[in-house]
Design a protein around this motif. Structure first.
Motif, short mmCIF file in Angstrom:
data_model
loop_
_atom_site.label_atom_id
_atom_site.label_comp_id
_atom_site.label_asym_id
_atom_site.label_seq_id
_atom_site.Cartn_x
_atom_site.Cartn_y
_atom_site.Cartn_z
N VAL A 241 5.59 15.30 -16.42
CA VAL A 241 4.95 13.98 -16.79
C VAL A 241 4.25 13.39 -16.10
O VAL A 241 3.96 13.78 -14.19
N PHE A 242 3.15 12.71 -16.41
CA PHE A 242 1.42 12.65 -15.65
C PHE A 242 1.75 11.55 -14.92
O PHE A 242 1.81 10.21 -15.33
N GLY A 243 1.17 10.78 -13.82
CA GLY A 243 0.60 10.25 -12.96
C GLY A 243 1.84 9.18 -12.44
O GLY A 243 1.75 8.29 -11.91
N GLY A 244 2.63 10.22 -12.00
CA GLY A 244 4.03 9.53 -11.72
C GLY A 244 4.87 8.76 -12.12
O GLY A 244 5.35 7.78 -11.68
N ILE B 164 -10.26 7.85 -15.34
CA ILE B 164 -8.55 7.22 -14.67
C ILE B 164 -7.69 7.04 -15.66
O ILE B 164 -7.82 6.91 -16.96
N GLY B 165 -6.63 7.49 -14.77
CA GLY B 165 -5.57 7.45 -15.51
C GLY B 165 -4.93 6.35 -15.21
O GLY B 165 -4.38 5.91 -13.93
N ALA B 166 -3.76 6.16 -16.01
CA ALA B 166 -4.01 4.28 -15.82
C ALA B 166 -2.29 4.03 -16.78
O ALA B 166 -1.89 4.29 -17.35
N TYR B 167 -1.16 3.13 -15.84
CA TYR B 167 -0.03 2.81 -16.12
C TYR B 167 -0.06 1.35 -16.11
O TYR B 167 -0.62 0.92 -15.61
N PRO C 127 1.01 -1.32 0.26
CA PRO C 127 0.11 0.10 0.23
C PRO C 127 0.96 1.40 -0.14
O PRO C 127 0.08 2.38 0.42
N SER C 128 1.89 1.20 -0.44
CA SER C 128 3.01 2.63 -0.04
C SER C 128 2.54 3.73 -1.53
O SER C 128 3.03 4.64 -1.02
N VAL C 129 2.84 3.23 -2.88
CA VAL C 129 1.98 3.38 -3.41
C VAL C 129 0.08 4.12 -4.00
O VAL C 129 0.15 5.04 -4.17
N TYR C 130 -0.23 2.57 -3.92
CA TYR C 130 -1.06 2.44 -4.39
C TYR C 130 -1.93 1.61 -3.41
O TYR C 130 -1.50 1.01 -2.70
N GLU C 131 -3.19 2.35 -3.05
CA GLU C 131 -3.36 2.15 -1.89
C GLU C 131 -5.03 1.21 -1.75
O GLU C 131 -4.72 0.33 -0.79
N LYS C 132 -5.17 -0.06 -2.77
CA LYS C 132 -5.89 -0.69 -2.61
C LYS C 132 -6.00 -1.97 -4.20
O LYS C 132 -5.30 -1.25 -4.77
N VAL C 133 -5.77 -3.49 -4.21
CA VAL C 133 -5.97 -4.17 -4.73
C VAL C 133 -7.40 -4.41 -5.86
O VAL C 133 -8.61 -3.98 -4.61
N ILE C 134 -7.56 -4.23 -6.91
CA ILE C 134 -8.93 -4.25 -7.26
C ILE C 134 -9.13 -5.55 -8.12
O ILE C 134 -8.72 -5.62 -9.05
N PRO C 135 -9.93 -5.73 -7.45
CA PRO C 135 -10.30 -8.10 -8.18
C PRO C 135 -10.02 -7.73 -9.69
O PRO C 135 -10.62 -7.02 -9.97
N LYS D 262 -6.20 6.93 -5.01
CA LYS D 262 -6.79 8.72 -5.07
C LYS D 262 -6.05 9.61 -4.85
O LYS D 262 -5.34 9.46 -3.51
N GLN D 263 -5.75 10.44 -5.46
CA GLN D 263 -5.29 11.33 -5.20
C GLN D 263 -5.48 12.45 -5.84
O GLN D 263 -5.34 13.05 -6.74
N GLY D 264 -5.96 13.54 -4.44
CA GLY D 264 -6.77 14.70 -4.82
C GLY D 264 -8.26 14.40 -5.48
O GLY D 264 -8.80 13.55 -4.88
N ALA D 265 -7.75 14.95 -6.26
CA ALA D 265 -9.25 14.42 -7.71
C ALA D 265 -8.75 13.57 -8.24
O ALA D 265 -9.72 13.30 -9.04
N GLY D 266 -7.82 13.47 -8.44
CA GLY D 266 -7.72 12.07 -10.06
C GLY D 266 -7.70 10.87 -9.37
O GLY D 266 -7.34 10.61 -7.99
N LYS D 267 -7.80 9.96 -10.05
CA LYS D 267 -7.74 8.59 -9.50
C LYS D 267 -6.96 8.06 -11.05
O LYS D 267 -6.64 8.11 -11.45
N TYR D 268 -5.83 6.64 -10.39
CA TYR D 268 -4.78 6.52 -11.01
C TYR D 268 -5.01 4.80 -11.35
O TYR D 268 -5.25 4.70 -9.61
#
Length: 145
Positions: A129-132, A76-79, A13-21, A33-39
């Protein structure tokens, strides 16, 4: 240990807070979720039988279904991380979005080849660069198949 397991251990959970099934099409989907952004950070197996652009299109569709992303309302921003086979090509073939006119905005694409080589491309606007994506790529280079 699989690539997806290594990435989950490294980022959650250090960078991303949860795992989506996920479904069988996606090995791992991490969410933050970071502010209004979702990644999300998504791990899928590379398929040498399909073009890279088609694989990215399919990932966009999977993520949209998983997250219920909607353009202008719930973007949603996706890497995307492809793992598995040997990708023969260069970072220019890794298509990222240059605009935000999508429900799922592909901000970074990263391939971890069987040989341990890392190839990636990130969306950027001037020097931003976006989304870290830069930090994610740096951390991913510690992952090996």
């Amino acid at each position: 240990m699989s690539v997806a397991s290594q990435i989950e251990k490294l980022f959650c959970p250090s960078v991303y807070e949860k795992v989506i099934p996920t479904t069988e099409d996606i090995d791992l989907c991490l969410f933050k979720k970071q502010g209004a952004g979702k990644y999300v950070l998504v791990v899928v197996q590379y398929d040498s039988k399909l073009s890279m652009s088609l694989q990215i299109k399919k990932v966009r569709q999977y993520v949209q279904r998983l997250t219920k992303a909607l353009w202008l309302v719930n973007e949603i921003g996706a890497y995307v991380v492809f793992a598995g086979a040997n990708f023969i090509g260069n970072s220019l073939e890794l298509t990222i979005d240059k605009t935000g006119f999508h429900a799922v905005i592909i901000q970074g694409v990263h391939i971890i080849n069987e040989s341990g080589e890392h190839i990636y491309n990130h969306s950027k606007w001037f020097n931003h660069v976006f989304g870290g994506a830069t930090n994610i790529a740096t951390e991913l280079r510690a992952i090996a198949i």
